[in-house]
Write a protein that holds these residues in place. Structure first.
Motif, PDB file in Angstrom:
ATOM      1  N   GLN A  74       0.385  -1.499   0.510  1.00 11.40           N
ATOM      2  CA  GLN A  74       0.035  -0.011  -0.423  1.00 11.40           C
ATOM      3  C   GLN A  74       1.330   1.333  -0.649  1.00 11.40           C
ATOM      4  OE1 GLN A  74      -3.947   0.561   2.284  1.00 11.40           O
ATOM      5  NE2 GLN A  74      -2.218   1.555   3.617  1.00 11.40           N
ATOM      6  N   GLU A  76       0.634   5.377   0.492  1.00  6.70           N
ATOM      7  CA  GLU A  76      -0.280   6.334   1.389  1.00  6.70           C
ATOM      8  C   GLU A  76       0.502   7.974   1.605  1.00  6.70           C
ATOM      9  OE1 GLU A  76      -3.747   6.841   5.165  1.00  6.70           O
ATOM     10  OE2 GLU A  76      -2.176   5.171   4.774  1.00  6.70           O
ATOM     11  N   TYR A  77       0.017   8.543   0.824  1.00 13.36           N
ATOM     12  CA  TYR A  77       0.931   9.644   0.634  1.00 13.36           C
ATOM     13  C   TYR A  77       0.113  11.070   1.119  1.00 13.36           C
ATOM     14  CZ  TYR A  77       4.406  13.646  -0.247  1.00 13.36           C
ATOM     15  OH  TYR A  77       4.859  14.981  -0.120  1.00 13.36           O
ATOM     16  N   ARG A  81      -3.654   9.724  -4.007  1.00 15.45           N
ATOM     17  CA  ARG A  81      -4.743   8.517  -3.486  1.00 15.45           C
ATOM     18  C   ARG A  81      -3.635   6.989  -2.858  1.00 15.45           C
ATOM     19  NH1 ARG A  81      -8.294   9.034  -9.151  1.00 15.45           N
ATOM     20  NH2 ARG A  81      -8.973  10.657  -9.355  1.00 15.45           N
ATOM     21  N   THR A  82      -4.908   6.995  -2.122  1.00 13.43           N
ATOM     22  CA  THR A  82      -3.864   5.652  -1.622  1.00 13.43           C
ATOM     23  C   THR A  82      -3.760   4.411  -2.804  1.00 13.43           C
ATOM     24  OG1 THR A  82      -4.217   6.500   0.833  1.00 13.43           O
ATOM     25  CG2 THR A  82      -3.975   4.089  -0.147  1.00 13.43           C
ATOM     26  N   ASP A  83      -3.157   4.161  -3.218  1.00 16.13           N
ATOM     27  CA  ASP A  83      -3.358   2.879  -4.192  1.00 16.13           C
ATOM     28  C   ASP A  83      -2.017   1.937  -3.915  1.00 16.13           C
ATOM     29  OD1 ASP A  83      -3.161   1.957  -6.342  1.00 16.13           O
ATOM     30  OD2 ASP A  83      -1.732   3.286  -7.611  1.00 16.13           O
ATOM     31  N   THR A  84      -2.797   0.301  -4.100  1.00 14.09           N
ATOM     32  CA  THR A  84      -2.135  -0.967  -3.664  1.00 14.09           C
ATOM     33  C   THR A  84      -1.498  -1.507  -4.930  1.00 14.09           C
ATOM     34  OG1 THR A  84      -3.819  -1.707  -4.208  1.00 14.09           O
ATOM     35  CG2 THR A  84      -4.008  -1.331  -2.378  1.00 14.09           C
ATOM     36  N   GLN A 152      -3.505  10.239   9.981  1.00 11.61           N
ATOM     37  CA  GLN A 152      -3.370  10.993   9.247  1.00 11.61           C
ATOM     38  C   GLN A 152      -3.162  12.180   9.987  1.00 11.61           C
ATOM     39  OE1 GLN A 152      -3.668  11.323   6.170  1.00 11.61           O
ATOM     40  NE2 GLN A 152      -4.423  12.889   4.924  1.00 11.61           N
ATOM     41  N   ARG A 155       0.862  12.417  10.155  1.00  8.51           N
ATOM     42  CA  ARG A 155       1.898  11.889   9.327  1.00  8.51           C
ATOM     43  C   ARG A 155       1.431  12.955   8.543  1.00  8.51           C
ATOM     44  NH1 ARG A 155      -1.677   6.739   7.803  1.00  8.51           N
ATOM     45  NH2 ARG A 155      -3.016   7.810   6.698  1.00  8.51           N
TER      46      ARG A 155
END
Length: 245
Positions: A74, A76-77, A81-84, A152, A155
């Protein structure tokens, strides 16, 4: 009969070795890039969803993480958009992240507009928020809040801290590695001066230990290297674009 037994044992041994190799983690290497610009994204959090192992992309977007075949990663930034990604092979991966339209709490232009004293204040505030500690009512003192650290808020605070710290370091470098300092010992002007100063920008660590004679020697040495660059190598230097505060 003995030959058949030896052959059977050989097959079993090879199967055990293959299973053991398949079960071992392989370190996957890749780069995280911004979809629209193709620029590297630093500080992207990469998580192996099967094992919980974490990694983070470096300044050039590069990451390495232990992973097995068919495990999921995964990415995440904040603001994207969070991507896998399902790992089916171990060649170098390039992962492109898409902005989600949300804004982080502070951007580069806002940082550049801050005074030095305000910048120092914001760095300290972001540092404390990034630790995400809270007061313990039962034992006194501070304790780490894992839910907030992984959330969130934590981060965003850590990303803000890195952006602020990078701006502070940029100002320290700009205060000494100036066009005037370079032109005092080289004939560089205009675009060539910008290319040189982008390519051979010193680190804040070097400047912290260097006196004026060290800096002059550094400029002369790197100018000699700059003169040896081919036209293609010069064309590959990306001069950063900065908005005036």
């Amino acid at each position: 009969m003995a030959r058949l037994l030896i052959r059977a044992l050989h097959i079993i041994l090879m199967a055990i070795i293959a299973h053991t190799v398949a079960a071992q983690d392989t370190v996957l290497t890749g780069y995280v890039l911004e979809l629209n610009s193709g620029e590297p994204l630093p500080y992207v959090e990469i998580k192996n969803l099967n094992t919980g192992k974490l990694a983070e992309s470096s300044a050039d977007g590069k990451f390495t993480i232990p992973v097995k075949k068919n495990e999921r990663l995964q990415f995440e930034y904040p603001g994207y958009r969070t991507d896998t990604l399902v790992v089916i092979e171990f060649d170098i991966k390039r992962v492109y992240m898409t902005p989600d339209g949300s804004a982080i709490q502070i951007d580069e232009v806002q940082i550049q507009a801050m005074t030095d004293s305000r910048l120092a204040t914001e760095i300290e505030r972001a540092r404390k928020e990034g630790q995400v500690a809270e007061t313990s009512q039962h034992r006194g003192g501070l304790r780490l809040s894992p839910s907030r650290w992984l959330g969130q808020e934590g981060r965003q605070a850590r990303l803000r801290y890195r952006l602020l710290l990078a701006e502070q370091e940029r100002r320290k470098i700009d205060a000494r590695f100036t066009p005037e300092a370079v032109m005092a010992v080289t004939p560089l002007k205009g675009e060539e001066l910008e290319l040189y100063m982008t390519k051979y920008r010193p680190t804040v660590e070097f400047l912290a230990a260097a006196d004026e004679s060290d800096l002059r020697l550094y400029i002369m040495d790197t100018y000699a290297k700059f003169k040896e660059l081919t036209p293609k190598q010069r064309a590959e230097i990306k001069i950063p674009k900065r908005d005036n505060p």
